[in-house]
Scaffold this active site. Sequence first.
Site, PDB file in Angstrom:
ATOM      1  N   PRO A 161       0.818  -1.229   0.000  1.00  0.00           N
ATOM      2  CA  PRO A 161       0.000   0.000   0.000  1.00  0.00           C
ATOM      3  C   PRO A 161       0.841   1.263   0.000  1.00  0.00           C
ATOM      4  O   PRO A 161       1.788   1.406   0.784  1.00  0.00           O
ATOM      5  CB  PRO A 161      -0.816  -0.131   1.297  1.00  0.00           C
ATOM      6  N   CYS A 162       0.453   2.170  -0.871  1.00  0.00           N
ATOM      7  CA  CYS A 162       1.260   3.379  -1.064  1.00  0.00           C
ATOM      8  C   CYS A 162       0.631   4.618  -0.448  1.00  0.00           C
ATOM      9  O   CYS A 162       1.284   5.653  -0.342  1.00  0.00           O
ATOM     10  CB  CYS A 162       1.490   3.621  -2.553  1.00  0.00           C
TER      11      CYS A 162
END
Length: 595
Positions: free
Chosen positions: A91-92
């Site tokens: 997840p960014c």
Amino acid sequence: MIFFLKSACSRKNVYLCGMKGLKFIDFCAGIGGGRVALERSGMECVGFSEIDKNAISTYKLFFGEEENFGDLNDIDTSKLPEFDLLIAGFPCQSFSIVGKRKGFDDNRGLVIYGIERILRECNVKYFILENVKGLVNHDKGRTFEKILTLLNDAGYDVYHRVISSTECGIPQIRERIYFVGIKRGLQRRPFKFPRPINPRPLSEFLIDEDAEILDIGNATFQRYLDNKYNADRIDLNYILSHDYWVVDTRQSDLRVQKHFCPTIRAGRQGLLYVKNGQLRVLSGKESLLLQGFPKELAERAVCSVAESRIKMQAGNAMTVAVVERLAHQIMEAVSDNNDLVELGSQTAKRGFSTERWVVEQFNTWQVSDLARRWLISMEYNLAEIESVRAAVVRNKDCKTDVTVEVRVYFKDVVDVQNIQVKLVSGRGRGFNQVDKRRIATYCEKLWQDMPDDVVKGLEYFCGERRPCRRLVRDSRRMFMDELPAKLRRQILEWFTANKQLIVSDVVKGRGRLAAEWVLVVRRPKGGCCSEWAIANINQLLSFLCEGGVEVTSRGNLQLGRLTVQRKGGDAGRETARSLQFKLHPGDVLDRFREE
């Protein structure tokens, strides 16, 4: 054009013998961009991990009802199947510029610890991780350093680089940080990130005939053009006169990209482009294509997934081409010399079958989409062709390798074209022979003026003469770096002075069967073509002549982009002492597929 082929790799676990047989799990999978890349490279997926229900739905639409291991942080690693490579676009949002950049203060930022746990407990050999560029300077670089320390302490040689999709043939300005990890002790040579290649033209991706056409007379759009940021700055008529310019309608100001698409993001909906004098809205299908997804999957998504959702999922996906090239580089770093020799042997055995397959395509040109596009690339007008006949021909007096002869029949004339066909191995870095002969044959048939000392040095090199010194690496012959300095210098000088002639003779050939074209294909064993490039032979010769003449670290001779070596192998037969010229067809594919 690139087509998606679901991997048919063997289930036998082959260790360090290229990608075929390697297994991977697709963590934080999204809709499977990483999976497409690795399967295209010959690996086998044995499961995935994803928690977003909409992404899971699209993933299963693409790949079928595969086992989903669920939340990465809750996985019981004892229940995972054996696998060699972990891939994750973790997840960014915790690190991105458009997010709140909470980093490790956000639970999504802690996924990296779950990844590290799986790497340790499953003793995974390799990993590829992807995140936003913003991770690099998050918290003044401290977050980035923590992640590197975590991965290094898990027992990996870790490499990282910010790579734009434009560097891997995709015309999308999408910068992401990629981590590549190789279990300590597995490398046989230094890992190198892939060298940049030119992006293909946008016109190959913006092909959705159903893309929405924007009404430029719309009052809302006109107010946008007239606001204080755009007024007196934007000449819409000038923009509309340039096909495939991309218009980025940001919150306040309009920006134009002339050759590339801006980053496709989950929340970005305002990308337009010019085609036939109209502004079109970038569609979900085109968004997937600009992420490297094959047309087949993009069209499947359009039929089953809402347009806005496709765009969001494409924006969260990995770019297929980037991951594919990273996988190739990992295998290059961990394969030993014997693997490369075996790969070359297998490629050679498959070579002639590929030429026969090319002949079949041309002989069924009226129904073969590939053959029709090859003919167009060779500058033929399909409407004027009455028939096409192709055959494999060979003339050893002119060239060692076989040639595909294509006869194109028109109403009153017949045009004959000779094509050299080169096969790209699954890994993309395997050698492909272009010519081999005994030194005496080269002197007799082609290079009668080769000086005696050069002949003598090449005979030492190939084992025609016994070594003239005692301490050599192979008692049967001498490597270039083992030859007496004067003899080695004479060889380098002669090859330098005659480089263009030599490259032409061994690649193009002479006489009636001299090649006019080269066709490079990537084709899984027994399957269809997954990638191809066709180039005029003179373009290829210019490309192969780039670079000097020098002795390599392995004691062979580098002639521009060709490698010159002793043939070897052949069960010790006399042909093992032939002088062999080889190239990397993957380099040729990278160079010419975008043109």
